[in-house]
Design a protein around this motif. Structure first.
Motif, PDB file in Angstrom:
ATOM      1  N   LEU B 200       0.824  -1.214   0.000  1.00  0.00           N
ATOM      2  CA  LEU B 200       0.000   0.000   0.000  1.00  0.00           C
ATOM      3  C   LEU B 200       0.859   1.266   0.000  1.00  0.00           C
ATOM      4  O   LEU B 200       0.484   2.270  -0.581  1.00  0.00           O
ATOM      5  CB  LEU B 200      -0.931   0.012   1.225  1.00  0.00           C
ATOM      6  CG  LEU B 200      -2.204  -0.826   1.132  1.00  0.00           C
ATOM      7  CD1 LEU B 200      -2.927  -0.846   2.476  1.00  0.00           C
ATOM      8  CD2 LEU B 200      -3.145  -0.303   0.059  1.00  0.00           C
ATOM      9  N   THR B 215      -2.923  -5.025  -4.740  1.00  0.00           N
ATOM     10  CA  THR B 215      -3.149  -3.571  -4.863  1.00  0.00           C
ATOM     11  C   THR B 215      -3.230  -3.144  -6.330  1.00  0.00           C
ATOM     12  O   THR B 215      -3.899  -2.182  -6.658  1.00  0.00           O
ATOM     13  CB  THR B 215      -2.005  -2.797  -4.187  1.00  0.00           C
ATOM     14  OG1 THR B 215      -0.774  -3.393  -4.596  1.00  0.00           O
ATOM     15  CG2 THR B 215      -2.114  -2.813  -2.693  1.00  0.00           C
ATOM     16  N   ARG B 220      -6.782  -0.922  -4.465  1.00  0.00           N
ATOM     17  CA  ARG B 220      -6.261  -0.695  -3.119  1.00  0.00           C
ATOM     18  C   ARG B 220      -7.360  -0.897  -2.064  1.00  0.00           C
ATOM     19  O   ARG B 220      -7.069  -1.273  -0.937  1.00  0.00           O
ATOM     20  CB  ARG B 220      -5.631   0.683  -3.064  1.00  0.00           C
ATOM     21  CG  ARG B 220      -4.575   0.826  -4.178  1.00  0.00           C
ATOM     22  CD  ARG B 220      -4.116   2.232  -4.345  1.00  0.00           C
ATOM     23  NE  ARG B 220      -3.425   2.704  -3.171  1.00  0.00           N
ATOM     24  CZ  ARG B 220      -2.194   2.335  -2.824  1.00  0.00           C
ATOM     25  NH1 ARG B 220      -1.518   1.488  -3.578  1.00  0.00           N
ATOM     26  NH2 ARG B 220      -1.638   2.808  -1.750  1.00  0.00           N
ATOM     27  N   ARG B 221      -8.625  -0.631  -2.443  1.00  0.00           N
ATOM     28  CA  ARG B 221      -9.732  -0.860  -1.508  1.00  0.00           C
ATOM     29  C   ARG B 221      -9.798  -2.357  -1.156  1.00  0.00           C
ATOM     30  O   ARG B 221      -9.959  -2.745  -0.014  1.00  0.00           O
ATOM     31  CB  ARG B 221     -11.042  -0.396  -2.169  1.00  0.00           C
ATOM     32  CG  ARG B 221     -12.297  -0.565  -1.384  1.00  0.00           C
ATOM     33  CD  ARG B 221     -12.372   0.408  -0.211  1.00  0.00           C
ATOM     34  NE  ARG B 221     -12.028  -0.242   1.037  1.00  0.00           N
ATOM     35  CZ  ARG B 221     -11.668   0.395   2.144  1.00  0.00           C
ATOM     36  NH1 ARG B 221     -11.564   1.703   2.169  1.00  0.00           N
ATOM     37  NH2 ARG B 221     -11.381  -0.258   3.238  1.00  0.00           N
ATOM     38  N   ARG B 224      -7.146  -3.355   1.274  1.00  0.00           N
ATOM     39  CA  ARG B 224      -7.496  -2.947   2.648  1.00  0.00           C
ATOM     40  C   ARG B 224      -8.495  -3.938   3.265  1.00  0.00           C
ATOM     41  O   ARG B 224      -8.375  -4.305   4.433  1.00  0.00           O
ATOM     42  CB  ARG B 224      -8.089  -1.534   2.642  1.00  0.00           C
ATOM     43  CG  ARG B 224      -7.051  -0.456   2.331  1.00  0.00           C
ATOM     44  CD  ARG B 224      -7.688   0.918   2.181  1.00  0.00           C
ATOM     45  NE  ARG B 224      -6.730   1.860   1.625  1.00  0.00           N
ATOM     46  CZ  ARG B 224      -5.820   2.509   2.343  1.00  0.00           C
ATOM     47  NH1 ARG B 224      -5.773   2.334   3.643  1.00  0.00           N
ATOM     48  NH2 ARG B 224      -4.960   3.321   1.765  1.00  0.00           N
ATOM     49  N   ILE B 269      -6.647   0.793   8.917  1.00  0.00           N
ATOM     50  CA  ILE B 269      -6.311   0.752   7.485  1.00  0.00           C
ATOM     51  C   ILE B 269      -7.579   0.587   6.649  1.00  0.00           C
ATOM     52  O   ILE B 269      -7.765   1.232   5.622  1.00  0.00           O
ATOM     53  CB  ILE B 269      -5.307  -0.394   7.195  1.00  0.00           C
ATOM     54  CG1 ILE B 269      -3.921  -0.045   7.752  1.00  0.00           C
ATOM     55  CG2 ILE B 269      -5.209  -0.688   5.695  1.00  0.00           C
ATOM     56  CD1 ILE B 269      -2.867  -1.113   7.557  1.00  0.00           C
ATOM     57  N   TRP B 270      -8.474  -0.287   7.124  1.00  0.00           N
ATOM     58  CA  TRP B 270      -9.725  -0.562   6.403  1.00  0.00           C
ATOM     59  C   TRP B 270     -10.620   0.675   6.314  1.00  0.00           C
ATOM     60  O   TRP B 270     -11.251   0.936   5.300  1.00  0.00           O
ATOM     61  CB  TRP B 270     -10.451  -1.714   7.119  1.00  0.00           C
ATOM     62  CG  TRP B 270     -11.777  -2.063   6.534  1.00  0.00           C
ATOM     63  CD1 TRP B 270     -12.005  -2.744   5.369  1.00  0.00           C
ATOM     64  CD2 TRP B 270     -13.057  -1.739   7.069  1.00  0.00           C
ATOM     65  NE1 TRP B 270     -13.358  -2.863   5.154  1.00  0.00           N
ATOM     66  CE2 TRP B 270     -14.032  -2.255   6.186  1.00  0.00           C
ATOM     67  CE3 TRP B 270     -13.483  -1.067   8.218  1.00  0.00           C
ATOM     68  CZ2 TRP B 270     -15.392  -2.115   6.411  1.00  0.00           C
ATOM     69  CZ3 TRP B 270     -14.842  -0.938   8.447  1.00  0.00           C
ATOM     70  CH2 TRP B 270     -15.780  -1.458   7.543  1.00  0.00           C
ATOM     71  N   SER B 277      -4.955   8.692   3.223  1.00  0.00           N
ATOM     72  CA  SER B 277      -3.631   8.061   3.308  1.00  0.00           C
ATOM     73  C   SER B 277      -2.571   8.911   2.612  1.00  0.00           C
ATOM     74  O   SER B 277      -1.458   9.067   3.119  1.00  0.00           O
ATOM     75  CB  SER B 277      -3.668   6.670   2.675  1.00  0.00           C
ATOM     76  OG  SER B 277      -4.538   5.847   3.383  1.00  0.00           O
ATOM     77  N   GLU B 285      -0.478   2.919   7.568  1.00  0.00           N
ATOM     78  CA  GLU B 285      -0.021   1.699   6.886  1.00  0.00           C
ATOM     79  C   GLU B 285       1.430   1.379   7.292  1.00  0.00           C
ATOM     80  O   GLU B 285       1.762   0.217   7.526  1.00  0.00           O
ATOM     81  CB  GLU B 285      -0.104   1.876   5.360  1.00  0.00           C
ATOM     82  CG  GLU B 285      -1.515   1.884   4.795  1.00  0.00           C
ATOM     83  CD  GLU B 285      -2.242   3.224   4.953  1.00  0.00           C
ATOM     84  OE1 GLU B 285      -1.644   4.167   5.528  1.00  0.00           O
ATOM     85  OE2 GLU B 285      -3.387   3.342   4.519  1.00  0.00           O
TER      86      GLU B 285
END
Lengths: 57, 318
Positions: B200, B215, B220-221, B224, B269-270, B277, B285
């Motif tokens: 990430l 990723t 990227r979602r 997570r 992170i989620w 970020s 992260e």
């Protein structure tokens, strides 16, 4: 092209030779140590032959 | 005496500048990964119920470490092309031009054979077979096959890094047990969240190299979400290990504290999105990644403490 005795290539080779020498020395010491441990705890002893009493039973 | 080899044409130009030093070959063994291998293998060996002679134990861990290092060298040989384009790995010995690919291949193969044979001679052939399988799994299954093919590369490939405690256990007992499988699972389940957190915040590297990290392929979602799910599964497993023969009160306390922190980190992170970020330069992260390193060392450290306490008649739940 002439190279003087302390050219970089000598330093690089010395590092490699020294490292290899020490590694080999350590390897010999490890094998020697392992041999001593295994021999002293009887790993390599041949199987014992039965005694006369055991054989007759 | 004249040094003919030094004055030969190949060394009168740029040739010798690429001549490897001892440290360059050592770097091929991935010393930092080796630290994890040595530590977890030692814990597996010491936690086993069968005592091993200290010198045999030392040699066995050394040969396991050499085997792990050899697989690292073979990984660097195969991945030299993608290492060269990733900032994190561009200074490795092959892309940096210090060691040739052929040298790395010969070095890796020789040390692989050496480590397996000598582990077999020092301890038992079951442990040696497990080490050989680990090297095969890391080099062929993970590096050559999965890494460039599937975004699940980290999940399945993580098994390679999870084998050392099982090998350590096998050195002592000559086999496998529930406890050694649980130690394997601990590292196996820990690897995905650890690497996805890294992926990430070093975003561009894997894109450039064309490695199908989660990723990159699923977004990227998705990464997570995956981090949270794997962390929750890991927490259950890590805490359950406390109630086996390698666990005990000390391990339980460590596992409860660290898993609470780890789940909190994964939840943080989620909850975040990319904009947040980006704003704080992936601080959460990065913090989670650092915590993941402590997490694994602390869990195996606690198993080690329990093993020492058991030898002193104070460990476990009895």
């Amino acid at each position: 092209m002439s190279l003087n005795p302390l050219h970089e290539i000598h330093t690089r080779r010395f590092s490699r030779n020294l490292g290899l020498g020490l590694t080999l020395g350590a390897f010999i010491a490890i094998i020697f140590g392992l041999t001593i441990v295994k021999v002293s705890r009887g790993d390599y002893e041949p199987p014992r032959a039965p005694t006369a009493t055991e054989a007759t039973q | 005496m004249s040094d003919v080899s030094i004055n030969s044409p190949e060394f009168t130009g740029q040739g010798f500048e690429g001549e490897a030093q001892f440290g360059d070959f050592f770097a091929l063994l991935k010393p930092r990964v080796m630290t994890l291998v040595v530590f977890t293998a030692a814990v597996g060996l010491l936690a086993a119920p069968v005592p091993v002679h200290p010198f045999v134990a030392f040699c066995a861990i050394l040969f396991i470490a050499v085997g792990g290092g050899a697989s690292g060298a073979l990984n660097m040989w195969w991945d030299a092309d993608i290492d060269a384009v990733m900032k994190r790995t561009a200074r490795r010995p092959i892309p940096a031009g210090k060691v040739t690919g052929d040298e790395a291949l010969a070095f890796g193969l020789t040390l692989s054979a050496f480590s397996v044979v000598f582990l077999g001679l020092a301890s038992n052939w079951f442990a040696a077979g497990l080490l050989a399988f680990t090297i095969f799994f890391y080099v062929v299954i993970y590096t050559m096959w999965l890494k460039r093919w599937t975004p699940q590369n980290i999940v399945i490939g993580g098994a390679a890094g999870a084998f050392p405690p099982m090998i350590g256990w096998a050195v002592a007992t000559g086999g496998i047990s529930v406890e050694s499988v649980l130690m394997f699972c601990l590292t196996f389940m820990w690897t995905p969240p650890h690497f996805w957190a890294l992926a990430l915040f070093i975003r561009k590297d894997y894109d450039h190299a064309g490695v199908p990290m989660l990723t990159v392929t699923h977004g990227r979602r998705s990464a997570r979400n995956h981090i949270l799910v794997y962390t929750l599964l890991l927490a259950v497993l890590a805490i359950a290990t406390a109630f086996t023969s390698v666990g005990g009160p000390v391990y339980l306390v460590v596992a409860l504290v660290l898993n609470a922190l780890f789940v909190k980190g994964a939840y943080d992170i989620w909850r975040r999105d990319e904009d947040v970020s980006e704003t704080d330069n992936f601080s959460v992260e990065k913090k989670f990644f650092k915590l993941s390193l402590l997490y694994l060392f602390a869990h195996f450290g606690a198993i080690l403490i329990e093993a020492v306490l058991t030898r002193m008649g104070m460990g476990g739940w009895t």
